[in-house]
Structures are given as C-alpha cells and as structure tokens.
Design a protein around this motif. Structure first.
Motif, PDB file in Angstrom:
ATOM      1  N   THR A 218       0.831  -1.204   0.000  1.00 39.28           N
ATOM      2  CA  THR A 218       0.000   0.000   0.000  1.00 39.28           C
ATOM      3  C   THR A 218       0.862   1.249   0.000  1.00 39.28           C
ATOM      4  O   THR A 218       0.404   2.326   0.341  1.00 39.28           O
ATOM      5  CB  THR A 218      -0.921   0.006   1.240  1.00 39.28           C
ATOM      6  N   SER A 219       2.135   1.106  -0.394  1.00 37.75           N
ATOM      7  CA  SER A 219       3.061   2.229  -0.265  1.00 37.75           C
ATOM      8  C   SER A 219       2.667   3.422  -1.119  1.00 37.75           C
ATOM      9  O   SER A 219       3.009   4.563  -0.802  1.00 37.75           O
ATOM     10  CB  SER A 219       4.480   1.787  -0.606  1.00 37.75           C
ATOM     11  N   MET A 220       1.965   3.207  -2.221  1.00 45.45           N
ATOM     12  CA  MET A 220       1.566   4.326  -3.059  1.00 45.45           C
ATOM     13  C   MET A 220       0.627   5.267  -2.326  1.00 45.45           C
ATOM     14  O   MET A 220       0.444   6.412  -2.717  1.00 45.45           O
ATOM     15  CB  MET A 220       0.917   3.812  -4.343  1.00 45.45           C
ATOM     16  N   ASN A 221      -0.003   4.786  -1.238  1.00 46.02           N
ATOM     17  CA  ASN A 221      -0.888   5.626  -0.447  1.00 46.02           C
ATOM     18  C   ASN A 221      -0.174   6.261   0.736  1.00 46.02           C
ATOM     19  O   ASN A 221      -0.774   7.044   1.473  1.00 46.02           O
ATOM     20  CB  ASN A 221      -2.083   4.807   0.058  1.00 46.02           C
ATOM     21  N   GLU A 222       1.094   5.915   0.933  1.00 48.67           N
ATOM     22  CA  GLU A 222       1.848   6.483   2.029  1.00 48.67           C
ATOM     23  C   GLU A 222       2.435   7.828   1.629  1.00 48.67           C
ATOM     24  O   GLU A 222       2.417   8.208   0.464  1.00 48.67           O
ATOM     25  CB  GLU A 222       2.950   5.507   2.461  1.00 48.67           C
ATOM     26  N   GLU A 223       2.974   8.530   2.605  1.00 44.85           N
ATOM     27  CA  GLU A 223       3.564   9.829   2.350  1.00 44.85           C
ATOM     28  C   GLU A 223       4.621   9.737   1.252  1.00 44.85           C
ATOM     29  O   GLU A 223       5.503   8.879   1.280  1.00 44.85           O
ATOM     30  CB  GLU A 223       4.191  10.358   3.640  1.00 44.85           C
ATOM     31  N   ASN A 224       4.525  10.610   0.262  1.00 42.45           N
ATOM     32  CA  ASN A 224       5.432  10.686  -0.888  1.00 42.45           C
ATOM     33  C   ASN A 224       5.304   9.512  -1.853  1.00 42.45           C
ATOM     34  O   ASN A 224       6.067   9.421  -2.817  1.00 42.45           O
ATOM     35  CB  ASN A 224       6.890  10.803  -0.450  1.00 42.45           C
ATOM     36  N   SER A 225       4.391   8.593  -1.622  1.00 43.15           N
ATOM     37  CA  SER A 225       4.123   7.461  -2.527  1.00 43.15           C
ATOM     38  C   SER A 225       5.382   6.702  -2.929  1.00 43.15           C
ATOM     39  O   SER A 225       5.710   6.590  -4.119  1.00 43.15           O
ATOM     40  CB  SER A 225       3.405   7.968  -3.790  1.00 43.15           C
ATOM     41  N   PRO A 226       6.114   6.131  -1.982  1.00 41.75           N
ATOM     42  CA  PRO A 226       7.301   5.351  -2.361  1.00 41.75           C
ATOM     43  C   PRO A 226       6.906   4.097  -3.137  1.00 41.75           C
ATOM     44  O   PRO A 226       5.893   3.469  -2.834  1.00 41.75           O
ATOM     45  CB  PRO A 226       7.928   4.984  -1.008  1.00 41.75           C
ATOM     46  N   PRO A 227       7.688   3.679  -4.118  1.00 44.07           N
ATOM     47  CA  PRO A 227       7.348   2.484  -4.894  1.00 44.07           C
ATOM     48  C   PRO A 227       7.435   1.219  -4.041  1.00 44.07           C
ATOM     49  O   PRO A 227       8.245   1.122  -3.109  1.00 44.07           O
ATOM     50  CB  PRO A 227       8.417   2.457  -5.991  1.00 44.07           C
ATOM     51  N   ASP A 228       6.614   0.220  -4.362  1.00 41.61           N
ATOM     52  CA  ASP A 228       6.636  -1.055  -3.645  1.00 41.61           C
ATOM     53  C   ASP A 228       8.007  -1.713  -3.721  1.00 41.61           C
ATOM     54  O   ASP A 228       8.470  -2.327  -2.761  1.00 41.61           O
ATOM     55  CB  ASP A 228       5.578  -2.006  -4.214  1.00 41.61           C
ATOM     56  N   VAL A 229       8.665  -1.612  -4.879  1.00 44.41           N
ATOM     57  CA  VAL A 229       9.978  -2.218  -5.046  1.00 44.41           C
ATOM     58  C   VAL A 229      10.952  -1.687  -4.004  1.00 44.41           C
ATOM     59  O   VAL A 229      11.774  -2.419  -3.454  1.00 44.41           O
ATOM     60  CB  VAL A 229      10.509  -1.948  -6.471  1.00 44.41           C
ATOM     61  N   VAL A 230      10.854  -0.412  -3.707  1.00 44.32           N
ATOM     62  CA  VAL A 230      11.744   0.223  -2.742  1.00 44.32           C
ATOM     63  C   VAL A 230      11.411  -0.223  -1.321  1.00 44.32           C
ATOM     64  O   VAL A 230      12.308  -0.476  -0.507  1.00 44.32           O
ATOM     65  CB  VAL A 230      11.653   1.757  -2.873  1.00 44.32           C
ATOM     66  N   MET A 231      10.141  -0.356  -1.021  1.00 43.17           N
ATOM     67  CA  MET A 231       9.735  -0.709   0.342  1.00 43.17           C
ATOM     68  C   MET A 231       9.896  -2.201   0.638  1.00 43.17           C
ATOM     69  O   MET A 231       9.762  -2.631   1.783  1.00 43.17           O
ATOM     70  CB  MET A 231       8.291  -0.279   0.577  1.00 43.17           C
ATOM     71  N   CYS A 232      10.200  -3.003  -0.374  1.00 42.55           N
ATOM     72  CA  CYS A 232      10.357  -4.450  -0.186  1.00 42.55           C
ATOM     73  C   CYS A 232      11.798  -4.864   0.097  1.00 42.55           C
ATOM     74  O   CYS A 232      12.095  -6.055   0.140  1.00 42.55           O
ATOM     75  CB  CYS A 232       9.848  -5.200  -1.419  1.00 42.55           C
ATOM     76  N   SER A 233      12.697  -3.917   0.261  1.00 41.69           N
ATOM     77  CA  SER A 233      14.077  -4.256   0.592  1.00 41.69           C
ATOM     78  C   SER A 233      14.574  -3.301   1.668  1.00 41.69           C
ATOM     79  O   SER A 233      14.085  -2.176   1.801  1.00 41.69           O
ATOM     80  CB  SER A 233      14.976  -4.183  -0.643  1.00 41.69           C
ATOM     81  N   SER A 234      15.561  -3.760   2.444  1.00 42.74           N
ATOM     82  CA  SER A 234      16.078  -2.933   3.532  1.00 42.74           C
ATOM     83  C   SER A 234      17.458  -3.408   3.936  1.00 42.74           C
ATOM     84  O   SER A 234      17.876  -4.528   3.613  1.00 42.74           O
ATOM     85  CB  SER A 234      15.133  -2.993   4.743  1.00 42.74           C
ATOM     86  N   ILE A 235      18.181  -2.534   4.646  1.00 39.78           N
ATOM     87  CA  ILE A 235      19.355  -2.948   5.395  1.00 39.78           C
ATOM     88  C   ILE A 235      18.962  -3.020   6.860  1.00 39.78           C
ATOM     89  O   ILE A 235      18.074  -2.283   7.317  1.00 39.78           O
ATOM     90  CB  ILE A 235      20.558  -2.007   5.190  1.00 39.78           C
ATOM     91  N   GLU A 236      19.626  -3.910   7.600  1.00 34.40           N
ATOM     92  CA  GLU A 236      19.241  -4.157   8.991  1.00 34.40           C
ATOM     93  C   GLU A 236      20.497  -4.384   9.826  1.00 34.40           C
ATOM     94  O   GLU A 236      21.444  -5.059   9.386  1.00 34.40           O
ATOM     95  CB  GLU A 236      18.326  -5.382   9.066  1.00 34.40           C
TER      96      GLU A 236
END
Length: 375
Positions: A218-236
């Motif tokens: 649902t990232s397109m509905n979040e602030e600044n509409s980040p792409p799903d591809v971007v929100m599906c990866s992270s560093i931890e």
C-alpha cells in the motif's frame, strides 16, 4: 509498447526522433518546440541510455539559452536535467557551466566529466506561473554549455509536506537500500509515478533483506508514494545493540539547511512473533525523531526539516529504541536527502514592481520640491 503517463514532460534534447524508453515505458519528445537556440549533436561515445545518445549544445555562448515549458501554475513539480558529455565534440574537454531554473531563482553549477554515467541535477519546486524556464548559462569563455535530457513530473501537493512555496528542494541523494545493481534505478512509470531515480545500494556492514517484487503493498498511499519495489528491501543491523550509521555527502561545503526523508517497512526483515520495532533517528549526534514502526502491510515515512549541516557532511544514525537486547534491530528501506534553496523572491508581480517604481518617483519628486520650501 511505450505508454505516456500524462503526468509530465520528458524531453530528449537534440533528438530528431526519440528512441523508445524500454526501462520505464515513458514517452519522450523532441525539444524543438521548447527552445530556439543551440545545435543538435550526436554522441560519438555509445551509451546504454538511448535518451543520452543526443544532446543540444550552445556554442555561441549566449545566456539566453532557455527552455520554456508549459507547466501548471501553483503546482509542485519534480524537475531533472541530465548531462552526458560522451566526448561529443571530440575534444576530451568536458565543460563546466551554469543551470538556472525559474528566472534564475535556482542557480547551480554543472560540472561534467568523461565518465560513462550521466550527471543529473534534480529539484522539487513550486511553479509560480504557467511558463517555466530552464536555462543553460556559459560561465567560462571556453566552455560550451549543453544538455542531454530534461524531465518534469507533476507531484501531489501533499507530497514532501514540509515544503512551502518559498523553498525548493535540491536532491543530494536518493537510495534504495538492501539491493544490488541488478535492481534498476529507474522504474516503470506505473510503479514510480513521480519518475524518481532510486539508486540501489547494499552496505556490507549490515544485513540486506529483500522480500521480492511480486507483492503489491500500500506504499503508493503512504507519504510521498514510495514504490513497492523500494519498500520491499532494507538494510538491517545485526542486533539491537548495533546502530546503522550512514555518512551523507553534500555538494556544498558551507552550511546548508537540509530536508531528510526516511522510509521504513518491516516486511523484508520481519520474523514471526517479534516485538514492535521502535527506532531512534539522530543526525550528527542530535536526536531528531523516535518512532514505532507499524506491522506488516504498512510502512512509515519520517520527514525531518530543517536540519543544519556544515562542512558538506552529515552522519545519520538509526538505532533500536526498544529498550532491551532482545528487541528487533534497527533497519532502513530507503532515504532521500535534499538541500533547501530559498526562492522567496520568485514571482514578484508586475504590480508590485510598478508600485515600487511609483513610490521611488514620488519620493524623488517630494525631495525635489523640498528644495524650494523655506522652513
């Protein structure tokens, strides 16, 4: 098939027939309708980006080399100018020149190179009128300005919510964390509606997590509409006692006011039955924000402005604020960093200028008359 998204204007400078954009499926147009000066040039050096195979150069040195773009007034736009020298003139001398936007309210230095990667200067800006100008300015007598691409994309007025009409954002970095260069930095137009470039980056000091690209969030509905591809990866971080520490370089070495946007989503790093993640965010040792990240299915966007940065460098620290050594560690999905430019003098109306001139004339008339008054 190439599809137009009708949300912006993508200009392939110097082209007679723009090649198809198979990376994003955006439609490109020639630049002859938007500028009257300059010469079309074909690159001698091959490039993997078809839109960079041509450019428009301005060898006559005039400072009136301006693109006039028909944009919507009182709107918010992403504006990106691209430059790829490619030794088009066979001189092996990449030039330096000026780039001006909106009647000179934004003025930056463009330094090109012999590298195979294009150089971009990107801004988020409010338009004050329907005609928006982008100008290439000669700053050294033996240096010829040029431009390869010019992209403008309208964005929602609610995006980058801490902005106001007296400021423009100048992009310093935009990073998609946790993925390598096999993930494209330019995304399909329907995945990235604001036409942003997200540079993929792994950090060997931290874990890289990647959920996969088939899921629709649902990232397109979040602030600044980040792409799903971007929100599906992270560093931890490896554990709760370790912090994520990221150095951030700025083009300007003097003090600047910065705008930070951090994107969080636990989906790629989630472990069953884990506690809610809480992270603290510090810049140069100063605590800026503490936030609890939501669970699966939604992300969190943290915007911070103003942030004072000196010396051209800042250090971002993200730490677990869960309070115990068994708390989930800190993570980060993506980040945008901007310098903030003051454009408060833009858009003075002709009425205000006329009023100032009239007041000056009136004052001079009064002073002239006072010479003949006997006090």
């Amino acid at each position: 098939m190439v599809v137009s998204d009708e949300s912006g204007l993508n200009i392939d400078c110097g082209a007679t027939i723009p090649p198809p954009d198979l990376l994003t499926l955006r439609m490109w147009v020639t630049d002859d309708k938007y500028i009257k000066t300059g010469e079309n040039k074909l690159l001698l050096t091959p490039t993997n980006l078809p839109q960079m195979s041509t450019l428009r150069s301005f060898p006559k040195g005039s400072n009136n080399n301006c693109y006039n773009l028909p944009l919507k007034s009182q709107s918010k736009y992403l504006v990106r100018a691209g430059f790829y020298y490619g030794n088009y003139d066979n001189l092996q001398k990449p030039p330096t020149f000026g780039l001006q936007l909106q009647s000179g309210s934004v003025n930056v230095k463009v330094t090109t190179s012999l590298d195979f990667d294009p150089i971009y200067h990107e801004f988020i800006i409010f338009t004050t009128k329907s005609n928006f100008d982008v100008c290439l300015v000669q700053t050294q007598e033996d240096q010829t300005p040029f431009i390869s691409t010019l992209e403008v994309t309208i964005i929602d007025q609610k995006a980058y919510r801490l902005m106001n009409e007296n400021m423009a954002l100048y992009l310093e970095s935009r990073i998609n964390y946790g993925v390598d260069k096999s993930v494209p930095e330019r995304l399909l137009w329907y995945d990235e509606k604001y036409n942003r470039i997200w540079r993929p980056q792994e950090d060997p000091r931290y874990l890289s997590n990647q959920y996969g690209f088939s899921i629709q969030l649902t990232s397109m509905n979040e602030e600044n509409s980040p792409p799903d591809v971007v929100m599906c990866s992270s560093i931890e971080a490896h554990n709760a006692s370790e912090s994520i520490v990221l150095p951030i370089k700025f083009r300007q070495k003097s003090q600047v006011s910065a705008y930070f946007v951090l994107y969080f989503d636990v989906i790629a790093a989630y472990k069953p039955f884990e506690d809610a993640r809480t992270v603290s965010i510090s810049i140069d040792g100063q605590l800026m924000n503490t936030t609890q990240l939501p669970g699966l299915g939604s992300g969190e966007v943290v915007s911070m402005y103003p942030v004072k940065v000196t010396g051209g460098m800042a250090t971002l620290t993200i730490a677990s604020a869960g309070g115990t050594t068994t708390s989930p560690p800190a993570l980060l999905n993506a980040m945008e960093v901007f310098s903030v430019l003051d454009v408060s003098n833009v858009g003075r109306s002709s009425e205000s200028v006329l009023g100032s001139s009239f007041s000056l004339v009136l004052l001079l008339s009064m002073l002239y008359c006072m010479e003949w008054i006997d006090f």
